[in-house]
Every structure is written in structure tokens, then in C-alpha cells.
Design an enzyme around this catalytic site. Structure first.
Site, PDB file in Angstrom:
ATOM      1  N   CYS A  87      54.899  21.863  93.181  1.00  0.00           N
ATOM      2  CA  CYS A  87      54.751  22.328  94.568  1.00  0.00           C
ATOM      3  C   CYS A  87      56.071  22.920  95.073  1.00  0.00           C
ATOM      4  O   CYS A  87      56.484  23.969  94.602  1.00  0.00           O
ATOM      5  CB  CYS A  87      54.249  21.167  95.434  1.00  0.00           C
ATOM      6  SG  CYS A  87      53.488  21.706  96.974  1.00  0.00           S
ATOM      7  N   HIS A 196      49.513  18.666  92.310  1.00  0.00           N
ATOM      8  CA  HIS A 196      50.364  17.478  92.225  1.00  0.00           C
ATOM      9  C   HIS A 196      49.883  16.516  91.142  1.00  0.00           C
ATOM     10  O   HIS A 196      49.073  15.624  91.430  1.00  0.00           O
ATOM     11  CB  HIS A 196      50.351  16.743  93.566  1.00  0.00           C
ATOM     12  CG  HIS A 196      51.135  17.423  94.636  1.00  0.00           C
ATOM     13  ND1 HIS A 196      52.455  17.134  94.880  1.00  0.00           N
ATOM     14  CD2 HIS A 196      50.788  18.372  95.533  1.00  0.00           C
ATOM     15  CE1 HIS A 196      52.897  17.886  95.890  1.00  0.00           C
ATOM     16  NE2 HIS A 196      51.894  18.655  96.303  1.00  0.00           N
ATOM     17  N   GLU A 198      51.327  14.028  90.000  1.00  0.00           N
ATOM     18  CA  GLU A 198      51.730  12.636  90.265  1.00  0.00           C
ATOM     19  C   GLU A 198      50.764  11.940  91.225  1.00  0.00           C
ATOM     20  O   GLU A 198      50.824  10.723  91.390  1.00  0.00           O
ATOM     21  CB  GLU A 198      53.158  12.606  90.830  1.00  0.00           C
ATOM     22  CG  GLU A 198      53.301  12.876  92.331  1.00  0.00           C
ATOM     23  CD  GLU A 198      53.207  14.352  92.720  1.00  0.00           C
ATOM     24  OE1 GLU A 198      52.851  15.183  91.864  1.00  0.00           O
ATOM     25  OE2 GLU A 198      53.487  14.673  93.897  1.00  0.00           O
TER      26      GLU A 198
END
Lengths: 214, 957
Positions: A87, A196, A198
């Protein structure tokens, strides 16, 4: 694997990345303050996390490229070290020239946060080795400026070199050129992507393996 | 004969006028001593060096008079009382104090004025441009009874330092003004050669005479102004008037609502901190505590939606980390006019959502839940209520690297420095708090300067810096400069700490030029905190603040006298007992009267409302699914980062409340806001009960037990008996619900005067409920999970269509009584739901709310793309519209897998339960009533309507 997560003022996914790598994947993870001049010894992998580095004033990632730590990251990447920019981290990598292209404001001008489907285009890299080419994985996005853009010559280079990592599957949420969601550098040791990986405690944990490179 | 006359001043530079005055009084005393004052070197005005000022005084006096550098040697601004003490010990008494008219007019604001008058003779000399009539007026005050004050009415030598400096700057001859040696000194050193050296005073509002208009424009009544005079024992100056006006506004003082708010339960098993602090705190066990609060930012958002909403989010986030808690989630409760009909409302909606999104997304706090309603009554007066939830240690034991200890907003420990941290102070937001307490009109658009501008990046740095700072243990108290800025934060911290504070506004970082103490004290510039740290530990604090690029400076210290003293370059600009600001606002018991229109409004004869025919049900359902109040709020929450921090285990739209894990702990919570203004309009007491019950039920539907509540009361002008009646009734209903459901109120905010030119808004209490998971089962969602599961309706369906969305959308009526709610029934239902989830006896749970049964069924089909076959029976008296679309309270639908049917039925034997159908694999909805088919359609089209209705209206697909 020893992982360093860079913290810029305004980073806000730094602790999420530490959590994913340390608690979910079981690797050693530490944060690295932007004002350092060198990376800790013995690092295998550097993560530039999401957020709004330096407030993203001026242009996303444009100020972060001047951070005191950035030359060390560039050296690390040029020496073959693994670097991922997620990002805002992706924006920083394109701003600092480690990755080609640029990220523009989403086509409908709005911030978008939701799960999207991502197609794996190149599965023969450290980041994508556990996926099959063409596999669809679910990953959240959360950005206002994620429309990937590159000129025609650059695009041809990306395609010829197999540097496109992921494309949006089905709906292209932000208007990215050719639905590109993530790209590699030429040597495939640097990856930048808008989604994302994560954010692994939601609908799907598919994406976590992008961070499990060794 | 006086022992000595003390002649204090800046002497910048000394001139013939000074010498003339000294000569005219020297017969009264053994000696006249010139005492050049200390000037703060960090003061905002450029100044001549200390050395130059002393040199010039020495050159001028030439042994005729004495000079003492005692005040300068103190290296701080001295009070006159301290100077008197010093010289008395040197020369004995009595002493005289020589001062100009302008200084004397401020004498009542000095430290210990009575003591000074008892001990010394005051000699007042006239200065150019001053009016002795004011002095004569002042001397009539009781303070001066029996005091020895002599006025020297001679003004023959009409000289001022300013005049001299202007001449020096212009290169004109200055010899006529001062002694030849001083003039030569100024020329040699090129003093006063730059424009900024002129030190020309800005217009000082503290000297403005206070008129009835000024009092009124500050939102104070004449009686309130009299009360200020009584509390001070004198008239306030403008700065003081401004400070009283903001803290005595409804927003800060709750002067109209306090008697009602006392009706709420505020204590309980979980409550660690009730109302009165920056935010409340509940202890959820194992050393983990949760802080939360909701606050309104209605008026600023109505004027400037983007910044108004953004700073609303920023303000509530600061309230949470001001308690030491790490903010982990935001919620937003929004009300606008009808977006279908009104371009203005679409504009407000668009930019409020963008403002909240841009702020929350940047600070990295997920916005996880909330609600939005659109009603005509909010046209021109939208409501923006923001809630924030944070996590903190409940005690001394660390619970994880992300969290630290609780801190209070107190100022204690005499001499402890007060550090200002964060953005600089500008003129933005001046009088925001009083602004929030007046009705809106066309003129309000001109009040844009009252709207603050936010910087979420600065807020993110402040959060991290403050939380890191708190872990060092050097912080005594922390406060957010929110509404009423420095004035409210410091007066509240002083009052809570039973201490006084003293600050010098010249030290406050300023982003605009020539700001007055009045402006600095009332500024509502965003992203500013005050930190009281242990004396001697300033460096430790600065080090951390600097690491995060936070600008920080010591602006004052804690005192022991209970006064809130504001200096400007050492001169007193305001001196008010802190408690007078925070605790002595008048409390009003307003008269309440039931609105005369209410009886007629509540009167709904169902016989005049044609019931729907079976073949109309699908059309009605489609209309309701696409009604903005019911349609999916996806358009809103997809603009918010609702996942950052990785705690959001159930995404928005998937369950009745947001369910969150708390990273690094074994705790999970659920949160939800709710508030149906239309119900409250029709019956505020019942509406109040329903608001609390529905928010709590939503939380219970995820499996969490509701344990505490925050609330924001959005009402009309309390000075109107009908509005006050609504407020009182709603609070009564809410208080009763809190007592029965076991959710004490730990924080909140009151927003009255929500009226536009069209009249008052619907009375809208917004409730935020926190629930705690007491078991390890996954949070329950609303979606059907598996074909074959049986669907049950728990709760009774009555002929209740009054106040419903159905009545509004289909019959275009806002009328009747809202559905009845029995709190004991509600309590039993919520406990049962939690037990069913804890025991794994249900697969899905969904509350029946706006739009009733069929809307809830459609919402349950989306996530897993399943369908439902529903068969309903009804007794003859029950209307079809009430059955399908009525909003009877205390009802949920659940789905149960076949192997759990027996357990489920046994566990719910004490409840009104009926099996209404089953989950099917094809993505469709069929509904039979008494054996006749009323609906048979694909779910895709229904969900498409539901998902995209708001996006279509807003012009995005």
C-alpha cells in the site's frame, strides 16, 4: 527468517505487519525507525508497511523517499535483499525508483476498503512460490490512491520480464492499468502491491504466504 | 516618609517622562528605586536585550536615583507582591509602588491585591492617552476601601516609549525624548531600527469595555454575567468573559441537562471510571480495561461537513488517548435530511463521510460500525456523533507492548511544569463550544471561522508520542485541548486536581500574528494536548515528544492557590478560580411541557390504513430494501478503513454489531451505536428505552454481554418547554433501560439547540453499547450458514406499524405510537441469545429492526448466497403488513442446525418461539402466509437493490 518492518511517522500498518510475520508466521520481526541510517545486521526481509508516511502530504510516498533510512534500503535491495512495499509502502517504492510505475488517485476518487479477489500472475518468485499461476486469492484493499499507471514502454517491459505479480480478478476496484495490483522489480527480489497481505484475520488467510518468503 | 518608592517598568527605553515622574514623587520617600522588569526571552514580541535596557537606565539615572536588577536576576516574571517582600526585607516599610494608569487599571487582577494594598502606598501617574476617569471609577470598588492610593494628575510631559521608538525607527531626532547619553546609546547601537522592534501593540480586547451586547454575543445571560461578577468579586475583563462563556456553555457545563443526567446509573461491577473525565473506563478483567465515549460535532459539520466531521473524529480520539488508552475502533452515528430529495443533504452526507474516512484512515484507527438515518427533520441540522474505543491497562501490570497505564486529566504537584504539545494555536474554532450551544440560522454560514481544521497525521504522531510518554511514568496528568481549548483543558485539570495553574500565553506556539490572550485561550485549533509532568523530568518528556516530531514547550506550572492565572509576557491577563469555571456554572431546572401536537400525532387509527394484499408484499419489500434508512450502508463503510489494526473479526454488514479482538490479550468485545429519532419524536420515553435496548440487543446478537454505555443526547433548544420535555422523557426511558439491562452510563455528551429555521430535529439520543465476550465461541453473524438449518423467530409480533419505516415509505406517514418495549422481556431475550451462542446451539442470529421480518431475512441471505423458505401463520387479528414489515421489539431470527434442534428448543422453551422455515441452497426467498404464497423471488435482485440503493442515489455504482 529475520524481518524488519520500517516505521515512518504516519505508518499505521507497521504493528499489523509485525503481528502477521511474528505471531502468525513465527518469524523474528523487529521495527526499524525511519531516522536510522542503517539496517540491523543479518536481515533477510524488509517490509515497508501501509499508512500515511509523513501525512502523505505533497504526494503519497514522495516525502518518505527522502527518509534517512531509504539509502540503506536501496542498497539492501540492490544487493539482492528481499523488500516488500504494501500500500503506502508500494507508493514509496515507486517514488524511490525501486519499482517502475506510479500510483494515482482511485478512478472514482474515493477511498475503498474491502476484500477483493487477486489473481497470481507470476508464481515463480520467493513471494509467490506457494501459489499456482492463475490462482485466485482473497486479500483486503484499503487505499485512496492505488490506481497503477505506467507508460506503454514500461508496461511492455513489465510484461516481457514477467514483472506483473498480481492483477485484480473480476472487478478492477481502482481503475489500475491492466488491473495491475502488484509488480516486481527486474530481479524479483522487490515486490510492491496495493492489497494488504498482512490483514490475515479476516475472510481469508490466503494472502499471508506472500510474507513467508524463506 | 516612605522607606522607598519602587518604580517598575520595562524601560524600553527609559525616557524623560520616567525621570519627571520620579522627581515629582521623590519628596515622599527616602529613595526612589527603578526596577526594570524581567521579560520572557521566549515572548513572541522582539525586544531589546536585558543588558541594553539596564545600560540605558544607568545612563539616565546618573546617581540621581537607584536601580535594582532584582526582578531581572530572578530570571522569571515576578509578582509585585514578591518584589515588595524583597524590598521590605532590605529597607523595611512602608514602601510605595509607582505605576502608570494602564497598569493600575489591571490592579484587581494581580496576585494578592488586598495584601498589597494593606502594605504599601500606591502612586498612580497619568500617561499619554489614558483616561483618569476610569481610575476614579475603579477606586469606588470595595477592594480599595481604606487603601492608600495617590493619583498624580500631572501630565505635562507627554512622552511614551512607543513614540520614542517610532521616531528612532524613522530616523528622526530622539534627543527631545530622553537624556543625551541614552539617545547616543540608541543611535550607536542602532536600537529600534527594525520595524518589528517597534513593538507596536495590537488592539487589546482586554481593555474593551464590556457592554450588554458583548455579554449577549458570548452566549451569557445578564444573570449569568452577574454570577461571574460575584464569583470574581469584580467585573471580568474580556479574556475572562470569554473563558466563562465557553465553559459555561451547555457543551461544557451541562447547565440545562445536569439534573437529568443524574438519573442515569453510573456505577457497576465493571465501571472503573464514570462520567467526569475525558472518557469513561470499564475493567474487563485480566488487567485489561476499555475506555470509550461518544461526542457530537453537529453544528460544525452542518456548516463545513468535511472539516466538521474530520475534527469530530479527531476530538473523540484524543479524549480516549488522553485517558492513556490506545484507540482501537471508531463508530459513527449520522443523521441527514432526505438524500433522495435534497441536494444539500447529499452534499453533507458525501463530505461528512469523506471527512470521517480521511481522518480515521490516516490515523490508522478502523471505523467499524455505526448507523445512518435520513429524515426531513435533520435537513439543515445534520447530526455527526463520533465514538471511539480504546484499550488500556486496568492496573499496574503491563498487558502488552501496545498498551500502557491509565492517566487522568489532572494538574497536581505545585511547581510541576505544564507542557503544551502538538500543533500551534491559530484563530480557528474560536468559540466553537458556545457555537455548539446556539441555534443555526443563515448567519451561521458566516461563522465558518468557528470550524476547526484537522491534521490526522499530527494526531497519529500525538497518539504514539503520548502513549510512549505515559509508559515512562513521568506524566502527572494529560488533557486534550478540545472544545474551548486551553481554557477547558487546564481549568478542568486544575479543578480535578484541586490545584491552580499558571501559564503565560506568550509561550504558546502561535500560527498567526498578534494573537491576543482572549484568542489564544479560546482557540480550538486541533491536535493539541497539555501534559503535566513531574518537575525535573521535562527533558525525558521532551525527548520522546521530539522523537515523534511533536512540537512541545513548557507554558506554565501548577500552583497551590486554585486559581487559573493567565499571563501575557508576565502581565496578568486573566485570574479566575478554576472551580468557578468548571463547577460554578448555573444549573437550570427547565420547565417541561408535553408538545401540544403530540396527542394528535400519536393517534393512528389502523382502520384508516389499508393492509397490504399478499401480492403487494414483494413490491413493498423492494421499496423498503431500497429505502436509504434500511439499505446497506456499504457506500459508507467501504470508504472507511475498517480493518487496520487487525482486530475487526467480523466485518461491517455481517453482524448486528462490530466484534473486535483485542490484540495481545485474550479479550474480545462487541460495540454498536443506535438511536431511532422517529420513535423518540412519537414517544421520547419509549424511544429512549428502545435506543438502549436495540444497541444492547445488537451487541448480544454477536454473543457478547452488554456491560456499559455511552450516549450523546441530540435535542432541540432546552429553553423551550416542549424540547426540554422530550429530553427529560427520553432520559427517563434510557435510565430505566440502563438499570434493567445492566449497562451503566460511563461517558457521554449533550448537544442541545439542534434547531434549524425549519424547527427542532427529531429528539435523537444516540446510544453506544460495549459488550464483552465471556466465552470462547466465535462472534455470531447474521448470515444463514447451511442449507437445511431451521429458521426460528423469537419474540412476539403485534399489530405495530406506528412510527415504522413501512408506514413512512408506503403510506407516507410519520405517526402513531412506536412499538412497545418491555424491558424485562428484553432482558430475558438478550440473556437467552448469549446462552444460545455460548452453547453453540444457533448458527446465526439477527435482530429484527427497521423494516421488520422480511428485511432481516434478506440481510441473512447475502454472505453465503443461500436462500430461505418461510411459512408463517397468523391469528386473524394480526395484519399482514405488521407481520412482514412491523417493527415489534425484542425479536430476533436465528437459524439452527438439525443436530441442535432439541437443545435449542429446550433452551428457548420459556420464550415465545416459532419455527418459521428453513435455509435452502438456492439463493432465493419464498414466503407463504397461512399457506398462500406471498413472495417467491431470487435473492440476487433483492440484495442488489439493498446493496446499491445509496450508491445510486449518490451517483456512484
Amino acid at each position: 527468517m529475520k524481518v524488519g518492518v520500517v516505521v515512518f511517522p504516519g505508518s499505521n500498518c507497521d504493528m499489523d505487519c509485525v503481528h502477521a510475520v511474528r505471531d502468525e508466521l513465527g518469524h523474528e520481526a523487529q521495527t526499524i525507525w525511519h531516522d536510522e541510517t542503517s539496517l540491523p545486521a543479518g536481515l533477510d526481509f524488509v517490509i515497508l508497511p501501509g499508512g500515511f508516511s509523513y501525512g502523505d502530504y505533497l504526494r503519497c510516498g514522495a516525502i518518505a523517499k527522502f527518509a534517512r533510512l531509504m539509502p540503506a534500503i536501496v542498497d539492501f535491495a540492490n544487493a539482492g535483499g528481499y523488500v516488500i512495499g504494501i500500500c503506502n509502502g508500494f507508493q514509496i517504492l515507486t517514488e524511490s525508483g525501486l519499482l517502475p510505475g506510479a500510483l494515482l488517485r482511485n478512478k472514482d476518487q474515493k477511498f475503498i476498503c474491502k476484500d477483493i479477489d487477486l489473481k497470481v500472475i507470476n508464481s515463480s518468485t520467493a513471494f509467490t512460490r506457494s501459489y499456482k499461476k492463475g490462482q485466485i486469492i482473497t486479500v483486503p484493499i484499503a487505499h485512496g490512491e492505488g490506481r497503477y499507471h505506467i507508460d506503454q514502454i514500461g508496461l511492455k517491459k513489465l510484461e516481457d520480464n514477467d514483472q506483473i505479480a498480481f492483477t485484480y480478478s473480476g472487478n478492477n476496484p481502482n481503475g489500475s492499468l491492466h488491473s495491475i495490483a502488484g509488480v516486481f522489480n527486474e530481479k524479483k527480489n522487490v515486490l510492491g502491491l496495493m492489497p494488504h497481505p498482512e490483514r490475515c484475520n479476516f475472510r481469508s488467510r490466503d494472502s499471508l504466504r506472500i510474507l513467508d518468503i524463506i | 516618609m516612605l522607606k522607598a518608592i519602587l518604580f517598575g517598568g520595562s524601560f524600553d527605553p527609559i525616557h524623560l517622562g520616567h525621570l519627571h515622574i520620579a522627581r515629582s514623587v521623590k519628596h515622599m520617600a527616602e529613595r526612589v528605586i527603578f526596577v526594570p522588569c524581567y521579560q520572557n526571552p521566549l515572548g513572541k514580541l522582539p525586544q531589546t536585550t536585558v543588558e541594553a535596557r539596564i545600560d540605558m537606565v544607568n545612563l539616565a539615572l546618573e546617581d540621581e536615583f537607584a536601580i535594582s536588577t532584582w526582578e531581572i536576576d530572578q530570571q522569571k516574571v515576578s509578582y509585585t507582591i514578591d518584589t515588595i517582600n524583597h524590598f521590605e526585607s532590605e529597607f523595611g516599610g512602608p514602601l510605595g509602588v509607582l505605576l502608570g494608569v494602564d497598569a493600575f487599571l489591571e490592579f484587581p487582577y494581580w496576585k494578592d491585591p488586598r495584601d498589597i494594598l494593606k502594605r504599601v502606598k500606591i502612586i498612580v501617574f497619568n500617561r499619554p492617552g489614558q483616561n483618569l476617569a476610569q481610575v476614579d471609577e475603579l477606586l469606588k470598588q470595595p477592594l480599595f476601601e481604606g487603601a492608600d492610593v495617590e493619583i498624580i494628575r500631572d501630565s505635562s510631559l507627554n512622552i511614551s516609549s512607543t513614540q520614542l521608538k517610532i521616531f528612532a525607527y524613522l530616523g528622526e531626532e530622539i534627543d527631545p525624548f530622553t537624556t543625551p547619553k541614552v539617545a547616543a546609546y540608541i543611535k550607536d547601537r542602532k536600537l529600534y531600527a527594525r520595524k518589528e522592534d517597534l513593538n507596536v501593540q495590537r488592539k487589546d480586547p482586554s481593555m474593551t469595555a464590556i457592554t450588554a451586547e458583548i455579554i449577549e454575543s458570548h452566549g451569557l445571560t445578564q444573570d449569568e454575567y452577574k454570577r461571574v461578577n460575584q464569583l470574581l468579586g469584580r467585573e471580568p475583563n474580556m479574556t475572562e468573559l470569554g473563558m466563562f462563556s465557553v465553559l459555561w456553555s451547555e457543551h461544557c457545563s451541562y447547565k440545562n441537562s445536569k439534573p437529568l443526567l443524574k438519573r442515569y446509573p453510573t456505577t457497576g461491577t465493571y465501571v472503573l471510571q464514570g462520567p467526569g473525565e475525558n472518557a469513561g473506563i470499564v475493567d474487563i478483567g485480566d488487567g485489561v480495561a476499555v475506555s470509550f465515549k461518544i461526542e457530537s460535532h453537529n453544528h460544525p459539520s452542518a456548516i463545513e461537513p468535511y472539516q466538521g466531521a474530520a475534527t469530530g473524529a479527531g476530538g473523540i480520539i484524543r479524549d480516549i488517548f488522553a485517558m492513556g488508552a490506545r484507540p482501537i475502533a471508531c463508530l459513527d452515528s449520522l443523521r441527514f435530511g432526505e438524500i433522495k430529495d435534497s441536494k444539500d443533504s447529499r452534499h453533507l452526507f458525501e463530505y461528512v463521510v469523506k471527512g470521517i474516512g480521511d481522518y480515521g484512515n490516516c490515523v490508522g484507527i478502523p471505523t467499524v460500525a455505526g448507523e445512518v438515518y435520513f429524515e426531513d427533520s435533520y435537513e439543515g441540522n445534520c447530526l455527526v456523533n463520533a465514538m471511539c474505543v480504546g484499550v488500556v491497562q486496568s492496573g499496574d501490570q503491563p498487558i502488552g507492548p501496545l498498551y500502557g497505564p491509565i492517566i487522568k486529566g489532572v494538574a497536581t504537584g505545585v511547581g510541576n511544569p505544564i507542557i503544551y504539545a502538538g500543533s500551534s494555536t491559530g484563530r480557528d474554532g474560536i468559540h466553537g463550544a458556545t457555537f455548539a450551544s446556539v441555534e443555526l440560522s443563515d448567519e451561521s454560514a458566516e461563522r465558518k471561522s468557528s470550524v476547526q481544521v484537522g491534521d490526522p497525521f499530527q494526531e497519529k504522531l500525538l497518539i504514539e508520542a503520548c502513549l510512549e510518554l505515559l509508559k515512562t511514568g513521568v506524566v502527572v496528568g494529560l488533557g486534550d485541548m478540545g472544545a474551548a481549548g486551553l481554557t477547558s483543558s487546564l481549568s478542568e485539570m486544575a479543578s480535578r486536581g484541586a490545584h491552580g495553574v499558571e501559564i503565560d500565553v506568550a509561550l504558546v506556539p502561535q500560527r498567526e500574528k498578534n494573537m491576543t490572550p482572549y484568542e489564544i485561550m479560546l482557540s480550538e485549533s486541533q491536535e493539541r494536548m497539555v501534559v503535566v509532568v513531574q518537575k525535573g523530568k521535562e527533558e525525558e518528556a521532551y525527548k520522546i515528544l521530539r522523537k515523534w516530531d511533536i512540537y512541545a514547550v513548557t507554558i506554565g506550572h501548577v500552583t497551590d492557590d486554585g486559581m487559573f492565572r493567565v499571563l501575557e509576557n508576565g502581565k496578568v491577563a486573566a485570574n479566575i478560580p478554576a472551580l468557578a469555571l468548571t463547577d460554578d456554572a448555573p444549573i437550570y431546572n427547565r420547565p417541561a411541557a408535553e408538545p401540544t401536537y403530540l396527542k394528535a400525532l400519536q393517534n393512528l387509527d389502523l382502520n384508516t390504513i389499508p393492509d397490504i394484499k399478499p401480492d403487494e408484499a414483494e413490491t413493498v419489500l423492494r421499496t423498503l430494501l431500497a429505502a436509504p434508512n434500511i439499505a446497506s450502508k456499504k457506500w459508507v463503510y467501504e470508504q472507511y478503513d475498517h480493518m487496520v489494526q487487525l482486530n475487526t473479526v467480523v466485518l461491517p454488514g455481517r453482524a448486528d454489531a462490530a466484534a473486535l479482538t483485542i490484540q495481545d490479550t485474550n479479550k474480545r468485545i462487541a460495540v454498536k451505536t443506535d438511536g431511532n429519532g422517529r420513535y423518540c419524536y412519537l414517544n421520547p420515553e419509549m424511544g429512549g428505552k428502545i435506543s438502549v435496548s436495540e444497541a444492547a440487543r445488537n451487541v448480544a446478537c454477536t454473543g457478547a454481554r452488554p456491560i456499559a454505555m455511552t450516549n450523546c443526547l441530540n435535542f432541540g433548544n432546552p429553553e423551550k418547554p416542549e424540547s426540554f420535555w422530550q429530553l427529560e422523557q427520553a432520559v427517563n426511558g434510557m435510565a430505566e433501560a440502563c438499570n434493567v439491562l445492566g449497562t451503566p452510563v460511563i461517558s457521554g455528551n449533550v448537544s442541545l439547540y439542534n434547531e434549524s429555521e425549519k424547527g427542532a430535529i427529531y429528539p435523537t439520543p444516540v446510544v453506544g453499547i460495549l459488550g464483552l465476550f465471556e466465552h470462547d465461541k466465535a462472534p455470531m453473524t447474521m448470515s444463514f450458514k447451511k442449507a437445511g438449518d431451521k429458521i426460528y423467530l423469537i419474540g412476539e409480533t403485534l399489530n405495530e406499524i406506528g412510527g415504522s419505516e413501512y408506514l413512512k415509505q408506503i403510506h407516507h406517514l410519520v405517526k402513531g405510537l412506536p412499538p412497545r418495549l418491555d424491558l424485562n422481556t428484553e432482558k430475558i431475550l438478550q440473556s437467552a441469545i448469549i446462552d444460545l451462542i455460548k452453547n453453540d446451539w444457533v448458527q446465526s442470529v439477527h435482530d429484527l429492526a427497521d423494516g421488520g421480518l422480511l428485511v432481516a431475512l434478506v440481510e441473512s441471505l447475502d454472505e453465503n448466497k443461500l436462500g430461505a423458505d418461510i411459512s408463517l401463520t397468523r391469528n386473524a387479528a394480526l395484519r399482514l403488513d405488521a407481520l412482514l414489515f412491523g417493527e415489534s421489539q425484542s425479536r430476533v431470527i436465528v437459524s439452527v442446525s438439525s443436530e441442535k434442534l432439541a437443545d435449542f428448543e429446550a433452551a428457548t422453551a420459556h420464550l415465545p418461539v416459532s419455527r418459521i422455515g428453513q435455509v435452502v441452497s438456492h439463493h432465493g426467498l419464498t414466503v407463504n402466509v397461512d399457506g398462500a404464497k406471498v413472495i417467491s423471488t431470487s435473492a440476487n435482485t433483492l440484495i442488489d437493490l439493498y446493496d446499491n440503493a445509496i450508491g445510486h442515489i449518490m451517483g456512484h455504482h
